[in-house]
Enzyme design. Structure first.
Site, PDB file in Angstrom:
ATOM      1  N   HIS A 223      -3.775   0.019   1.195  1.00 43.41           N
ATOM      2  CA  HIS A 223      -4.160  -0.247  -0.195  1.00 43.41           C
ATOM      3  C   HIS A 223      -3.275   0.604  -1.104  1.00 43.41           C
ATOM      4  CE1 HIS A 223      -7.459  -2.319   1.625  1.00 43.41           C
ATOM      5  NE2 HIS A 223      -7.770  -1.251   2.307  1.00 43.41           N
TER       6      HIS A 223
ATOM      7  N   GLU B  75     -10.773   4.383   0.540  1.00 47.99           N
ATOM      8  CA  GLU B  75     -12.029   3.829   1.076  1.00 47.99           C
ATOM      9  C   GLU B  75     -12.581   4.675   2.213  1.00 47.99           C
ATOM     10  OE1 GLU B  75     -10.625  -0.042   2.224  1.00 47.99           O
ATOM     11  OE2 GLU B  75     -10.202   0.611   4.246  1.00 47.99           O
TER      12      GLU B  75
ATOM     13  N   ARG C  21      -1.063  -6.731   3.229  1.00 48.65           N
ATOM     14  CA  ARG C  21      -1.276  -7.083   4.625  1.00 48.65           C
ATOM     15  C   ARG C  21       0.068  -7.340   5.328  1.00 48.65           C
ATOM     16  NH1 ARG C  21      -4.210 -10.259   1.402  1.00 48.65           N
ATOM     17  NH2 ARG C  21      -6.430  -9.825   1.211  1.00 48.65           N
TER      18      ARG C  21
ATOM     19  N   SER D 156      -6.934  -7.509   8.906  1.00 45.77           N
ATOM     20  CA  SER D 156      -5.464  -7.457   8.865  1.00 45.77           C
ATOM     21  C   SER D 156      -4.943  -6.031   9.020  1.00 45.77           C
ATOM     22  CB  SER D 156      -4.982  -8.016   7.519  1.00 45.77           C
ATOM     23  OG  SER D 156      -5.593  -7.302   6.466  1.00 45.77           O
TER      24      SER D 156
ATOM     25  N   GLN E   6      -3.242  -3.413   7.369  1.00 43.50           N
ATOM     26  CA  GLN E   6      -3.223  -3.347   5.911  1.00 43.50           C
ATOM     27  C   GLN E   6      -3.124  -1.919   5.399  1.00 43.50           C
ATOM     28  OE1 GLN E   6      -7.738  -3.345   4.474  1.00 43.50           O
ATOM     29  NE2 GLN E   6      -7.311  -5.092   5.781  1.00 43.50           N
TER      30      GLN E   6
ATOM     31  N   HIS F 293      -4.101   0.830   8.198  1.00 42.25           N
ATOM     32  CA  HIS F 293      -5.297   0.710   9.050  1.00 42.25           C
ATOM     33  C   HIS F 293      -5.588  -0.757   9.341  1.00 42.25           C
ATOM     34  CE1 HIS F 293      -6.610   0.367   4.868  1.00 42.25           C
ATOM     35  NE2 HIS F 293      -7.657  -0.304   5.295  1.00 42.25           N
TER      36      HIS F 293
ATOM     37  N   LYS G 156      -4.042 -14.654   5.985  1.00 45.30           N
ATOM     38  CA  LYS G 156      -3.892 -14.499   4.528  1.00 45.30           C
ATOM     39  C   LYS G 156      -2.456 -14.137   4.146  1.00 45.30           C
ATOM     40  CE  LYS G 156      -8.701 -13.052   3.596  1.00 45.30           C
ATOM     41  NZ  LYS G 156      -9.544 -11.927   3.067  1.00 45.30           N
TER      42      LYS G 156
ATOM     43  N   LYS H 273      -7.336   2.023  -4.155  1.00 41.26           N
ATOM     44  CA  LYS H 273      -8.511   1.625  -3.356  1.00 41.26           C
ATOM     45  C   LYS H 273      -8.699   2.556  -2.149  1.00 41.26           C
ATOM     46  CE  LYS H 273     -10.429  -2.512  -1.056  1.00 41.26           C
ATOM     47  NZ  LYS H 273     -10.514  -2.181   0.378  1.00 41.26           N
TER      48      LYS H 273
HETATM   49  N1  9C2 Z   1     -10.494  -1.748   5.316  1.00 35.95           N
HETATM   50  N2  9C2 Z   1     -11.327  -2.678   4.757  1.00 35.95           N
HETATM   51  C1  9C2 Z   1     -11.086  -3.139   3.546  1.00 35.95           C
HETATM   52  O1  9C2 Z   1     -10.140  -2.757   2.891  1.00 35.95           O
HETATM   53  C2  9C2 Z   1     -12.034  -4.181   2.975  1.00 35.95           C
HETATM   54  O2  9C2 Z   1     -12.675  -3.618   1.826  1.00 35.95           O
HETATM   55  C3  9C2 Z   1     -11.243  -5.417   2.598  1.00 35.95           C
HETATM   56  O3  9C2 Z   1     -11.981  -6.316   1.823  1.00 35.95           O
HETATM   57  C4  9C2 Z   1     -10.802  -6.088   3.891  1.00 35.95           C
HETATM   58  O4  9C2 Z   1      -9.836  -5.286   4.470  1.00 35.95           O
HETATM   59  C5  9C2 Z   1     -10.204  -7.430   3.667  1.00 35.95           C
HETATM   60  O5  9C2 Z   1      -9.556  -7.690   4.911  1.00 35.95           O
HETATM   61  P1  9C2 Z   1      -8.591  -8.945   4.995  1.00 35.95           P
HETATM   62  O6  9C2 Z   1      -7.704  -8.811   3.809  1.00 35.95           O
HETATM   63  O7  9C2 Z   1      -9.489 -10.146   4.953  1.00 35.95           O
HETATM   64  O8  9C2 Z   1      -7.877  -8.794   6.288  1.00 35.95           O
HETATM   65 ZN    ZN Z   2      -8.886  -1.409   3.999  1.00 36.73          ZN
END
Ligand code: 9C2
Ligand code: ZN
Length: 439
Positions: free
Chosen positions: A109, A134, A301, A105, A107, A282, A307, A132
């Site tokens: 955090h 990452e 998202r 997605s 998204q 991202h 989702k 979060k």
């Molecule tokens: N960038 N990556 C992450 O943040 C992962 O750790 C996440 O778990 C995923 O982004 C989850 O993606 P969906 O919500 O299913 O689209």
């Molecule tokens: Zn992410």
């Protein structure tokens, strides 16, 4: 006191974007450890292998079946006094392998403060009150959208891609272009113009999105390399045209396809990495990665997903920082606290540190080439998780030595002197990634 070396049984999540069956590294790695509830189905997507103590998918001690969360709660010395007193009786990080068949997605955090608010307001969609940040390290070639492009690139697309300009809105687009082209100028005003233009795009109606997606895909297919007037230096027209048609094939009509023009399109080769602070926008697009993050599963998202979407929260929360692609990438450095033996040196082995500017985690990647190559790690005052992503060898902590192969995951308790030794052929590599926290 004997420092533990615990073989872990880790869970795998089947999000829709995961690679299917054994094509998924997350599935293959999970299946490398005996489990009574995992049989890989060829047509099922396997997205994320989770390694850690997060309650949504806690890893277990393979021998006893007890969760690592319980073991850490019972004996905080596994984490070290300093880590446990600051972060509680759990790992400060969550370690994952992602295997990406189609885009994740659009998204971001939330930072700590916003995470607490969202968790209090909606704990179902925001399960943690933690930030979060990452880091992603490519295991195979990776594609992702990360951070806003330099403003001049977005201005170029607003001038050359009519369906994009239509959705953003004529006024918002021209005000943005004017702000973007101002030499120097007020940084806050530029970020405000970016937020207004991006917000205009994200508030498009479903009817407008349907109409303009069809127009955009038609242009991408008819113009090819000339799409978006040939694109910009960082992302050529042909690449954009292919991405538009690929994402349209994956998601049909979706506002996320237009977000392509606002975000840097980043490709990583194996071993390259990127780091995303909280509130950075991202969307990962393809490839297998190791990912490490602070212990949280909070995702806001806004597109390219079936989702729960929270568009207004995403538009409000973003930093609206913008930068060229290379500023999104992280540069690993040689890890100074590991000693290689003669075989390892002569075979060109390496132990590299990926050290983001946050406390909760760092990651070390070891590439031990050829039989007998060995790395001895100085004891850490903190917990580690080690996964083997290729080859085989042994892993030892003090007198305890175990076999380690692709997919095997181990927890290594605080103050362990860890030794990794390769058992692969002359020109092969024994690859491991170790996530750890030491404060
Ligand atoms: N960038 N990556 C992450 O943040 C992962 O750790 C996440 O778990 C995923 O982004 C989850 O993606 P969906 O919500 O299913 O689209
Ligand atoms: Zn992410």
């Amino acid at each position: 006191m004997q420092v533990p070396l615990i073989r872990l049984q880790c869970g795998v999540n089947s999000y829709e974007w995961g690679k299917k069956g054994s094509e998924s590294a997350a599935a293959r790695f999970a299946a490398a450890t005996p489990s009574d509830n995992l049989s890989i189905q060829a047509d099922k997507p396997y997205a994320e292998l989770w390694m850690g103590t997060h309650p949504s998918n806690p890893s277990k001690d393979l021998t006893t079946g007890r969760t690592l969360l319980d073991l850490c709660a019972e004996n905080q010395l596994l984490l070290s006094e300093s880590v446990a007193s600051k972060y509680g009786a759990k790992l400060p990080f969550l370690f994952k392998v992602l295997s990406i068949n189609k885009a994740l997605s659009i998204q971001a955090h939330p930072n700590k403060k916003l995470a607490e608010q969202l968790h209090a307001r909606d704990s179902k969609n925001y399960p943690d009150d933690n930030h979060k940040p990452e880091m992603a390290i490519a295991i195979t070639p990776f594609e992702g959208l990360c951070g806003f492009r330099p403003l001049g690139e977005i201005a170029h697309f607003l001038e050359t891609v009519k369906p994009l300009r239509t959705l953003v809105g004529e006024n918002e687009a021209s005000q943005f272009i004017q702000a973007a082209k101002q030499e120097g100028g007020d940084e806050a005003a530029k970020k405000k113009a970016l937020q207004t233009a991006f917000g205009g795009l994200m508030s498009s109606s479903p009817e407008d999105i349907d109409r303009e997606t069809a127009n955009l895909v038609a242009l991408a297919k008819s113009e090819g390399a000339d799409f978006a007037a040939g694109g910009v230096s960082s992302t050529k027209g042909a690449v954009l045209a292919e991405l538009v048609t690929r994402l349209n094939g994956q998601f049909g009509s979706d506002i996320g396809i237009f977000v392509l023009f606002f975000l840097n399109f980043v490709t990583l080769q194996p071993g390259e990495a990127l780091f995303l602070v909280a509130d950075d926008i991202h969307a990962y697009v393809s490839g297998d990665i190791v990912e490490c993050m602070a212990a949280s599963d909070n995702v806001v998202r806004a597109g390219l997903t079936p989702k729960f979407k929270d568009v207004s929260t995403l538009v409000d929360m973003l930093t609206y920082n913008y930068a060229p692609i290379d500023e999104q990438k992280m540069t690993p450095t040689e890890y100074p606290y590991a000693t290689l033996n003669r075989e390892a040196y002569s075979s060109g082995s390496s132990v590299m540190l990926y050290d983001p500017p946050i406390e909760e985690f760092s990651v070390v990647r070891s590439l031990l080439r050829g039989e007998g190559a060995k790395a001895t790690f100085d004891p850490l005052e903190g917990p580690s998780i080690v996964i083997c992503t290729g080859g085989k060898g042994t892993i030892a902590v003090g007198p305890t030595k175990q076999e380690i192969k692709e997919g095997y995951v181990f927890f290594v308790g605080s103050t362990a002197e860890l030794v990794l030794e390769s058992a692969v052929g002359q020109d092969e590599e024994f690859t491991t990634f170790k996530a750890f926290c030491e404060i």
